[in-house]
Enzyme design. Structure first.
Site, PDB file in Angstrom:
ATOM      1  N   TYR A 142     -23.183   2.183  -1.378  1.00 20.55           N
ATOM      2  CA  TYR A 142     -22.595   2.056  -2.719  1.00 20.55           C
ATOM      3  C   TYR A 142     -21.211   2.691  -2.788  1.00 20.55           C
ATOM      4  O   TYR A 142     -20.394   2.315  -3.621  1.00 20.55           O
ATOM      5  CB  TYR A 142     -23.485   2.741  -3.761  1.00 20.55           C
ATOM      6  CG  TYR A 142     -24.597   1.887  -4.294  1.00 20.55           C
ATOM      7  CD1 TYR A 142     -25.622   1.448  -3.469  1.00 20.55           C
ATOM      8  CD2 TYR A 142     -24.629   1.524  -5.635  1.00 20.55           C
ATOM      9  CE1 TYR A 142     -26.648   0.678  -3.960  1.00 20.55           C
ATOM     10  CE2 TYR A 142     -25.654   0.750  -6.139  1.00 20.55           C
ATOM     11  CZ  TYR A 142     -26.664   0.332  -5.312  1.00 20.55           C
ATOM     12  OH  TYR A 142     -27.680  -0.435  -5.802  1.00 20.55           O
ATOM     13  N   LYS A 189     -34.573   2.736   8.102  1.00 16.53           N
ATOM     14  CA  LYS A 189     -34.525   1.611   9.044  1.00 16.53           C
ATOM     15  C   LYS A 189     -33.982   2.174  10.349  1.00 16.53           C
ATOM     16  O   LYS A 189     -32.953   1.739  10.875  1.00 16.53           O
ATOM     17  CB  LYS A 189     -33.634   0.499   8.441  1.00 16.53           C
ATOM     18  CG  LYS A 189     -33.640  -0.801   9.197  1.00 16.53           C
ATOM     19  CD  LYS A 189     -34.925  -1.600   9.034  1.00 16.53           C
ATOM     20  CE  LYS A 189     -34.903  -2.824   9.922  1.00 16.53           C
ATOM     21  NZ  LYS A 189     -36.213  -3.489  10.007  1.00 16.53           N
ATOM     22  N   ASP A 221     -38.774  -2.320   5.576  1.00 16.43           N
ATOM     23  CA  ASP A 221     -39.413  -3.641   5.455  1.00 16.43           C
ATOM     24  C   ASP A 221     -40.928  -3.503   5.341  1.00 16.43           C
ATOM     25  O   ASP A 221     -41.577  -4.198   4.556  1.00 16.43           O
ATOM     26  CB  ASP A 221     -38.997  -4.565   6.612  1.00 16.43           C
ATOM     27  CG  ASP A 221     -39.092  -3.915   7.989  1.00 16.43           C
ATOM     28  OD1 ASP A 221     -39.334  -2.698   8.060  1.00 16.43           O
ATOM     29  OD2 ASP A 221     -38.944  -4.641   8.995  1.00 16.43           O
ATOM     30  N   ASP A 245     -32.703   1.274  -4.480  1.00 16.38           N
ATOM     31  CA  ASP A 245     -32.408   0.315  -5.546  1.00 16.38           C
ATOM     32  C   ASP A 245     -33.389  -0.849  -5.489  1.00 16.38           C
ATOM     33  O   ASP A 245     -34.000  -1.224  -6.493  1.00 16.38           O
ATOM     34  CB  ASP A 245     -30.973  -0.196  -5.395  1.00 16.38           C
ATOM     35  CG  ASP A 245     -30.630  -1.235  -6.453  1.00 16.38           C
ATOM     36  OD1 ASP A 245     -30.917  -0.976  -7.635  1.00 16.38           O
ATOM     37  OD2 ASP A 245     -30.110  -2.304  -6.088  1.00 16.38           O
ATOM     38  N   ASP A 249     -37.100  -1.564  -8.005  1.00 15.15           N
ATOM     39  CA  ASP A 249     -37.311  -2.769  -8.824  1.00 15.15           C
ATOM     40  C   ASP A 249     -38.647  -3.412  -8.456  1.00 15.15           C
ATOM     41  O   ASP A 249     -39.420  -3.820  -9.313  1.00 15.15           O
ATOM     42  CB  ASP A 249     -36.186  -3.804  -8.592  1.00 15.15           C
ATOM     43  CG  ASP A 249     -35.099  -3.711  -9.652  1.00 15.15           C
ATOM     44  OD1 ASP A 249     -34.899  -2.603 -10.190  1.00 15.15           O
ATOM     45  OD2 ASP A 249     -34.450  -4.741  -9.946  1.00 15.15           O
TER      46      ASP A 249
HETATM   47  C1  IPM Z   1     -29.827   0.538 -10.978  1.00 14.70           C
HETATM   48  C2  IPM Z   1     -28.904  -0.638 -11.136  1.00 14.70           C
HETATM   49  C3  IPM Z   1     -27.524  -0.247 -10.638  1.00 14.70           C
HETATM   50  C4  IPM Z   1     -27.658   0.114  -9.186  1.00 14.70           C
HETATM   51  C5  IPM Z   1     -26.440  -1.318 -10.837  1.00 14.70           C
HETATM   52  C6  IPM Z   1     -26.357  -1.766 -12.263  1.00 14.70           C
HETATM   53  C7  IPM Z   1     -25.109  -0.853 -10.337  1.00 14.70           C
HETATM   54  O1  IPM Z   1     -29.393  -1.768 -10.506  1.00 14.70           O
HETATM   55  O2  IPM Z   1     -29.615   1.569 -11.633  1.00 14.70           O
HETATM   56  O3  IPM Z   1     -30.775   0.441 -10.196  1.00 14.70           O
HETATM   57  O4  IPM Z   1     -27.611  -0.767  -8.320  1.00 14.70           O
HETATM   58  O5  IPM Z   1     -27.804   1.298  -8.880  1.00 14.70           O
HETATM   59 MN    MN Z   2     -31.305  -1.445  -9.529  1.00 13.13          MN
END
Ligand code: IPM
Ligand code: MN
Length: 354
Positions: A142, A189, A221, A245, A249
């Protein structure tokens, strides 16, 4: 006690959901005699429009002067569909994380017994899931060197980590696991990436100081697979920025709705609390957004920033009760039942807390 909280509502559904979290927070303040002082600041697309900067200096000042920060969401489709945009709302989020030094992102995933059928995964697979990701948030790909070469036909992003960055993140993970089930998984990884090999090396070193913690090292993975197979085998997972990240999710779906999972971003001086979900622009202004992830983020704020466990518990109990009673927004409503609006959920929780 006097609590000074900065509010960065942001874009999309951000303002609606933070409004409900503030309501709930004020109800707690009243009940437990805390004077809560709110200061509001702009971030995201809305700040670009006003100040041409998604995280303006004034906002930063408000953040560092506050005892804690409540964050809504940022992001606007206007920028998503324009890859050439020079200034993007997400840059505000990254700038904020970096400037505030919020290096550890704590993202829990847990199931609610009243919602177990809402999960896309089989009940017997997810029963008892209660895990926490500790994601590194201010380094890695990032923030690494990126750019274009060969007349723009080649693009690169680099992932860089140093030992110190890994160490401070891993320590947070070990400390957390000592308060939980003393099980920690380092996700990397290391079979391919040099940065992952440094992660492994560093964590293996720190492991010696926490002999009680049962540590495993797993490739990202494989973890992605096991998370949907047997999520209840994990307790604390530590990982670098991008892996975290993606996996968080994935994990947030286990509970049945992304609208439920809170998070904390912790630094040495500041801390910020926000829902895991994004700005959900399609729902903005419709009163259908689920405010519970933001409200649970406030519970985390009381517990972690203010060390007020009772206040946190009261919020969590109210949320659990509202789920059991089906007093929820449409994303969680059972077939045929009536759903509440965003603000009706907030009002219901305030009544419960009273
Ligand atoms: C999160 C989001 C952010 C990230 C984006 C919006 C930059 O997806 O907080 O997980 O990738 O960190
Ligand atoms: Mn995210």
């Amino acid at each position: 006690m006097e609590l000074k909280i900065a509010v960065l509502a942001g874009d999309g559904i951000g303002p609606e959901i933070t409004k409900e979290a503030i309501k709930v927070c004020n109800a707690i303040g009243k009940k437990y005699n805390h004077k809560i002082i709110w200061t509001y600041a702009s971030t995201g697309a809305i700040a670009i429009e006003k100040y041409n900067d998604p995280y303006p200096d004034d906002t930063h000042k408000i953040c560092i002067e506050a005892d804690s920060i409540l964050f809504g969401a940022i992001g606007d489709p206007k920028y998503d569909n324009d890859p050439s945009a020079k200034i993007r709302p997400e840059q505000g989020l990254l700038k904020m994380r970096k400037k505030l030094g919020l290096f550890a992102n704590i993202r829990p995933t847990f199931t609610f017994s009243s919602l177990i059928d809402k999960s896309p995964l089989k009940k017997e697979r997810i029963n008892g899931t209660d895990l926490v990701f500790v994601r590194e948030l201010t380094s890695g790909i990032y923030f690494g060197d990126r750019g274009r070469k060969d007349n723009g036909d080649t693009a690169y992003d680099t992932c860089t980590y140093n030992r110190e960055e890994i160490k401070r993140l891993a320590k947070k993970g070990f400390e957390l696991s000592m308060k939980r089930r003393k099980k920690l998984c380092c996700v990397d990884k290391a079979n391919v990436l040099e940065s992952s090999r440094l992660w492994r090396e560093t964590v293996q070193d720190i492991e010696k100081s926490y002999p009680e913690v049962d540590v495993s090292y797993e490739f990202v993975d494989a973890v992605a697979m096991r998370l949907v197979q047997w999520p209840n085998c994990y307790d604390v997972l530590i990982t670098e920025n991008l892996f975290g990240d993606i996996l968080t999710d994935e994990a947030s779906v286990i509970s049945g709705s992304m609208g439920l999972m809170p998070s904390a971003s912790i630094g040495t001086k500041n801390a910020l609390y926000e829902p895991i979900h994004g700005s959900f622009p399609q729902a903005a202004g419709l009163g259908i957004a689920n405010p519970l992830a933001t409200i649970l983020s406030v519970a985390m704020m009381f517990e972690m920033s203010f060390n007020m466990k009772q206040e946190g518990r009261v919020i969590r109990n109210a949320v659990n009760y509202s789920l059991e009673e089906g007093k929820v927004t449409q994303d969680l409503t059972q077939k045929g039942a009536k759903s509440l609006s965003t603000s009706e959920v907030g009002d219901y929780l305030v009544e419960l807390i009273k």
